[in-house]
Design an enzyme around this catalytic site. Structure first.
Site, PDB file in Angstrom:
ATOM      1  NE  ARG A 175      51.256  46.107  52.711  1.00  0.00           N
ATOM      2  CZ  ARG A 175      50.919  44.907  52.254  1.00  0.00           C
ATOM      3  NH1 ARG A 175      50.887  43.869  53.049  1.00  0.00           N
ATOM      4  NH2 ARG A 175      50.622  44.735  50.996  1.00  0.00           N
TER       5      ARG A 175
ATOM      6  CG  HIS B  54      38.007  47.904  53.356  1.00  0.00           C
ATOM      7  ND1 HIS B  54      38.784  46.895  53.884  1.00  0.00           N
ATOM      8  CD2 HIS B  54      37.602  47.454  52.144  1.00  0.00           C
ATOM      9  CE1 HIS B  54      38.838  45.895  53.017  1.00  0.00           C
ATOM     10  NE2 HIS B  54      38.133  46.197  51.955  1.00  0.00           N
TER      11      HIS B  54
ATOM     12  CE1 TYR C 294      46.516  44.816  51.751  1.00  0.00           C
ATOM     13  CE2 TYR C 294      45.080  46.717  51.433  1.00  0.00           C
ATOM     14  CZ  TYR C 294      46.326  46.126  51.339  1.00  0.00           C
ATOM     15  OH  TYR C 294      47.386  46.854  50.852  1.00  0.00           O
TER      16      TYR C 294
ATOM     17  CG  HIS D 167      39.301  41.493  52.417  1.00  0.00           C
ATOM     18  ND1 HIS D 167      40.442  41.720  51.696  1.00  0.00           N
ATOM     19  CD2 HIS D 167      38.394  42.416  51.992  1.00  0.00           C
ATOM     20  CE1 HIS D 167      40.238  42.736  50.857  1.00  0.00           C
ATOM     21  NE2 HIS D 167      39.017  43.178  51.030  1.00  0.00           N
TER      22      HIS D 167
ATOM     23  CD  GLU E 232      35.545  43.378  49.591  1.00  0.00           C
ATOM     24  OE1 GLU E 232      36.067  43.931  50.587  1.00  0.00           O
ATOM     25  OE2 GLU E 232      35.814  43.684  48.419  1.00  0.00           O
TER      26      GLU E 232
ATOM     27  CG  ASP F 137      35.062  43.861  44.917  1.00  0.00           C
ATOM     28  OD1 ASP F 137      35.160  43.780  43.676  1.00  0.00           O
ATOM     29  OD2 ASP F 137      35.859  44.518  45.618  1.00  0.00           O
TER      30      ASP F 137
ATOM     31  CG  HIS G 136      36.724  40.905  45.190  1.00  0.00           C
ATOM     32  ND1 HIS G 136      36.739  41.222  46.533  1.00  0.00           N
ATOM     33  CD2 HIS G 136      37.771  41.579  44.647  1.00  0.00           C
ATOM     34  CE1 HIS G 136      37.743  42.045  46.781  1.00  0.00           C
ATOM     35  NE2 HIS G 136      38.382  42.284  45.655  1.00  0.00           N
TER      36      HIS G 136
ATOM     37  CG  HIS H 282      33.713  47.147  47.411  1.00  0.00           C
ATOM     38  ND1 HIS H 282      34.501  46.313  48.164  1.00  0.00           N
ATOM     39  CD2 HIS H 282      33.419  48.213  48.187  1.00  0.00           C
ATOM     40  CE1 HIS H 282      34.676  46.847  49.364  1.00  0.00           C
ATOM     41  NE2 HIS H 282      34.021  47.992  49.406  1.00  0.00           N
TER      42      HIS H 282
ATOM     43  CG  ASP I 162      41.382  41.075  44.766  1.00  0.00           C
ATOM     44  OD1 ASP I 162      40.937  42.094  44.196  1.00  0.00           O
ATOM     45  OD2 ASP I 162      41.460  40.974  46.003  1.00  0.00           O
TER      46      ASP I 162
ATOM     47  CG  HIS J 236      40.092  46.241  42.379  1.00  0.00           C
ATOM     48  ND1 HIS J 236      39.675  46.949  43.473  1.00  0.00           N
ATOM     49  CD2 HIS J 236      40.010  44.938  42.738  1.00  0.00           C
ATOM     50  CE1 HIS J 236      39.361  46.112  44.454  1.00  0.00           C
ATOM     51  NE2 HIS J 236      39.567  44.889  44.037  1.00  0.00           N
TER      52      HIS J 236
ATOM     53  CD  GLU K 292      36.976  48.316  47.067  1.00  0.00           C
ATOM     54  OE1 GLU K 292      36.689  47.298  46.400  1.00  0.00           O
ATOM     55  OE2 GLU K 292      37.275  48.263  48.273  1.00  0.00           O
TER      56      GLU K 292
HETATM   57 ZN    ZN Z   1      39.928  43.532  45.607  1.00  0.00          ZN
HETATM   58 FE    FE Z   2      36.379  45.363  47.398  1.00  0.00          FE
HETATM   59 FE    FE Z   3      38.042  44.834  50.171  1.00  0.00          FE
END
Ligand code: ZN
Ligand code: FE
Ligand code: FE
Length: 276
Positions: free
Chosen positions: A37, A67, A70, A107, A142, A176, A179, A211, A224, A226, A256
């Site tokens: 966050r 990473h 996000y 991202h 990504e 990904d 994605h 990913h 999105d 997963h 992920e």
């Molecule tokens: Zn994702």
């Molecule tokens: Fe990803």
């Molecule tokens: Fe990501």
């Protein structure tokens, strides 16, 4: 040899992640550089980083993938939010110098109604302000699902960002599988076609990590979400084709999927078994 790992919690530091990775059969891993966050990060523990480097060397851990939170948005309409994204990424990259040679994935951002072109320009401008010549990290954009006003849901958008960055040699792409399928690229049904398009638009030499996720939603859903390997719309066979593809097979693969450590261990074992 298959380079495979999963997303791990970074709350206990690098050495802890390294031990955890080895304990589940992984030889790489991914982690958030700070609370996803976007809160502040603890100071770098130099002893932990040094202990990790020795552990990684002794245990065959390869390139790891950091990473970014996000929630960062380098193309927000609010200059204060853009500024926060830029300062946070720069701080992350400076800290990653303690684990040289790593990958840093982010991202690209959401243009929030300003349009893709404006978004692309702001993201490139941010990168032009934070990359430096002697950095030892490669920064990855990504591939995104294209939900809402996300930038990076098409290969053309990623290419447009890269084109505007001066230090292109510091940039790569992380693909990904969830994605790209959500964005409408039929990676399950036409892997060769998708990779040919990636090569034509971006260049496969830019692809530095994958990913590996199944998707809860069908091709083109732009959601999105997963899913565990084999339980989604891509399926195990499609994922196995991804890890074995000649253009991909030597890249690091990071899971992920919605799993705890035992679930990750099982998926890693499954994919190792399926690697030819
Ligand atoms: Zn994702
Ligand atoms: Fe990803
Ligand atoms: Fe990501």
């Amino acid at each position: 040899m298959l380079r495979i790992g999963c997303h791990l919690s970074s709350s206990k530091g690098y050495l802890h992640m390294g031990r955890e990775a080895v304990s589940i059969g992984a030889n790489t891993f991914q982690f958030f550089t700070r609370n996803p966050r976007g809160g502040s990060a603890k100071p770098v523990d130099e002893k932990d980083a040094a202990a990790y480097r020795a552990f990684a060397e002794a245990n065959g851990l390869g390139t790891i993938l950091a990473h970014a939170p996000y929630t960062l948005n380098g193309c927000s309409a609010d200059p204060a939010i853009r500024d926060f994204a830029r300062r946070t990424m720069l701080d992350d990259l400076q800290r990653l110098e303690y684990v040289p040679g790593s990958l840093y994935n982010f991202h690209p951002g959401s243009h929030v109604g300003q349009g893709v072109q404006a978004g692309v320009e702001m993201i490139a401008d941010m990168l032009n302000r934070i990359l430096w010549e002697d950095m030892r990290t490669t920064v990855l954009l990504e591939t995104m699902a294209g939900k809402g006003s996300e930038v990076g849901g098409s290969f053309e958008e990623l290419r447009a960002i890269i084109d505007r960055v001066e230090m292109k040699h510091k940039l790569g792409v992380c693909l990904d599988t969830c994605h790209v399928s959500d964005a409408g690229y039929d990676i399950a049904g036409n892997l060769n076609g998708v990779l040919e398009e990636f090569d034509r638009v971006i260049g496969l030499d830019r692809l530095k990590a994958v990913h590996v996720n199944d998707s809860k939603n069908p091709l083109g859903a732009r959601k999105d979400r997963h899913e565990k390997i084999g339980l989604g719309h891509l399926g195990t066979e499609a994922i196995v084709r991804v890890i074995n593809h000649p253009a991909l097979r030597n890249l690091p693969f990071l899971l992920e999927t919605p799993n705890e450590l035992d679930g990750y261990a099982a998926e890693i074992a499954l994919l190792k078994e399926a690697y030819r």
